[in-house]
Design an enzyme around this catalytic site. Structure first.
Site, PDB file in Angstrom:
ATOM      1  N   HIS A  49      -3.879  -1.206   2.436  1.00  0.00           N
ATOM      2  CA  HIS A  49      -3.590  -0.354   1.291  1.00  0.00           C
ATOM      3  C   HIS A  49      -3.637   1.118   1.716  1.00  0.00           C
ATOM      4  O   HIS A  49      -4.102   1.449   2.811  1.00  0.00           O
ATOM      5  CB  HIS A  49      -4.585  -0.613   0.147  1.00  0.00           C
ATOM      6  CG  HIS A  49      -6.009  -0.295   0.462  1.00  0.00           C
ATOM      7  ND1 HIS A  49      -6.963  -1.246   0.729  1.00  0.00           N
ATOM      8  CD2 HIS A  49      -6.656   0.894   0.563  1.00  0.00           C
ATOM      9  CE1 HIS A  49      -8.117  -0.674   0.976  1.00  0.00           C
ATOM     10  NE2 HIS A  49      -7.972   0.630   0.884  1.00  0.00           N
TER      11      HIS A  49
HETATM   12  P1  TYD Z   1     -10.572  -4.837  -1.328  1.00  0.00           P
HETATM   13  O1  TYD Z   1      -9.913  -3.585  -1.807  1.00  0.00           O
HETATM   14  O2  TYD Z   1      -9.713  -6.049  -1.165  1.00  0.00           O
HETATM   15  O3  TYD Z   1     -11.354  -4.561   0.024  1.00  0.00           O
HETATM   16  P2  TYD Z   1     -10.762  -4.148   1.464  1.00  0.00           P
HETATM   17  O4  TYD Z   1      -9.935  -2.917   1.271  1.00  0.00           O
HETATM   18  O5  TYD Z   1     -11.967  -3.913   2.298  1.00  0.00           O
HETATM   19  O6  TYD Z   1      -9.982  -5.276   2.031  1.00  0.00           O
HETATM   20  O7  TYD Z   1     -11.773  -5.155  -2.333  1.00  0.00           O
HETATM   21  C1  TYD Z   1     -12.285  -6.451  -2.539  1.00  0.00           C
HETATM   22  C2  TYD Z   1     -12.618  -6.621  -4.019  1.00  0.00           C
HETATM   23  O8  TYD Z   1     -13.681  -5.765  -4.386  1.00  0.00           O
HETATM   24  C3  TYD Z   1     -11.456  -6.304  -4.929  1.00  0.00           C
HETATM   25  O9  TYD Z   1     -11.448  -7.257  -5.975  1.00  0.00           O
HETATM   26  C4  TYD Z   1     -11.778  -4.947  -5.491  1.00  0.00           C
HETATM   27  C5  TYD Z   1     -13.298  -4.930  -5.480  1.00  0.00           C
HETATM   28  N1  TYD Z   1     -13.896  -3.598  -5.301  1.00  0.00           N
HETATM   29  C6  TYD Z   1     -14.621  -3.037  -6.337  1.00  0.00           C
HETATM   30  O10 TYD Z   1     -14.749  -3.620  -7.445  1.00  0.00           O
HETATM   31  N2  TYD Z   1     -15.216  -1.823  -6.148  1.00  0.00           N
HETATM   32  C7  TYD Z   1     -15.122  -1.164  -4.969  1.00  0.00           C
HETATM   33  O11 TYD Z   1     -15.700  -0.055  -4.831  1.00  0.00           O
HETATM   34  C8  TYD Z   1     -14.345  -1.745  -3.890  1.00  0.00           C
HETATM   35  C9  TYD Z   1     -14.205  -1.053  -2.572  1.00  0.00           C
HETATM   36  C10 TYD Z   1     -13.767  -2.973  -4.109  1.00  0.00           C
END
Ligand code: TYD
Length: 131
Positions: A49
């Site tokens: 992302h």
């Molecule tokens: P995700 O964005 O997929 O993590 P990464 O970028 O490390 O692969 O996040 C995993 C899940 O956690 C997703 O459902 C969003 C949630 N999340 C939160 O609720 N709060 C946060 O601060 C973060 C970073 C993620």
């Protein structure tokens, strides 16, 4: 590309290491959120992302992983494996994180609270947003 490696303040003596990162010195934003990632198996990839507004600093507190960063033109790979250094990632940078070591703990200091609308999770959409 809006990325840079930041050297933190180090106080290292025979008792061990103390590392410091302060607002307006090493950290160019107020930290509104902290999260960390660990227990990622080496066949898993994360990230995929970019952010519209959020800026962050990734710190490899333990172990290592690799971070591929691109602004759609340039592409680079950084290995956060040193707790005394931070990887600053600014606006409009797509990141993919992989090759996590078993003991990897990746700490993230973020400039914003969690807001899903700040994420771009499609690489095609990311390219459209930057060009
Ligand atoms: P995700 O964005 O997929 O993590 P990464 O970028 O490390 O692969 O996040 C995993 C899940 O956690 C997703 O459902 C969003 C949630 N999340 C939160 O609720 N709060 C946060 O601060 C973060 C970073 C993620």
């Amino acid at each position: 590309m809006d990325i840079k490696l930041i050297d933190f303040q180090k106080h290292i003596d025979d008792r061990g290491s103390l590392i410091i990162a302060e607002y307006n010195k090493e950290i160019p934003f107020l930290v509104k959120r902290v999260y960390y990632i660990y227990g990622v198996s080496d066949d898993k990839k994360r990230g995929f992302h970019s952010h519209k507004n959020l800026k962050q600093i990734n710190i490899g507190i333990a172990g290592s992983c690799k971070v591929m960063l691109t602004d759609g033109k340039e592409k680079t790979e950084v290995t956060p494996d040193n707790p005394a250094k931070g990887l600053y990632i600014g606006h409009n940078v797509w990141r993919e994180i992989y090759d996590f070591s078993k003991d990897c703990v990746l700490l993230v200091l973020a400039s914003e609270v969690y807001d899903e609308t700040d994420y771009i999770r499609s690489y095609e959409e990311f390219l459209k947003s930057v060009f």
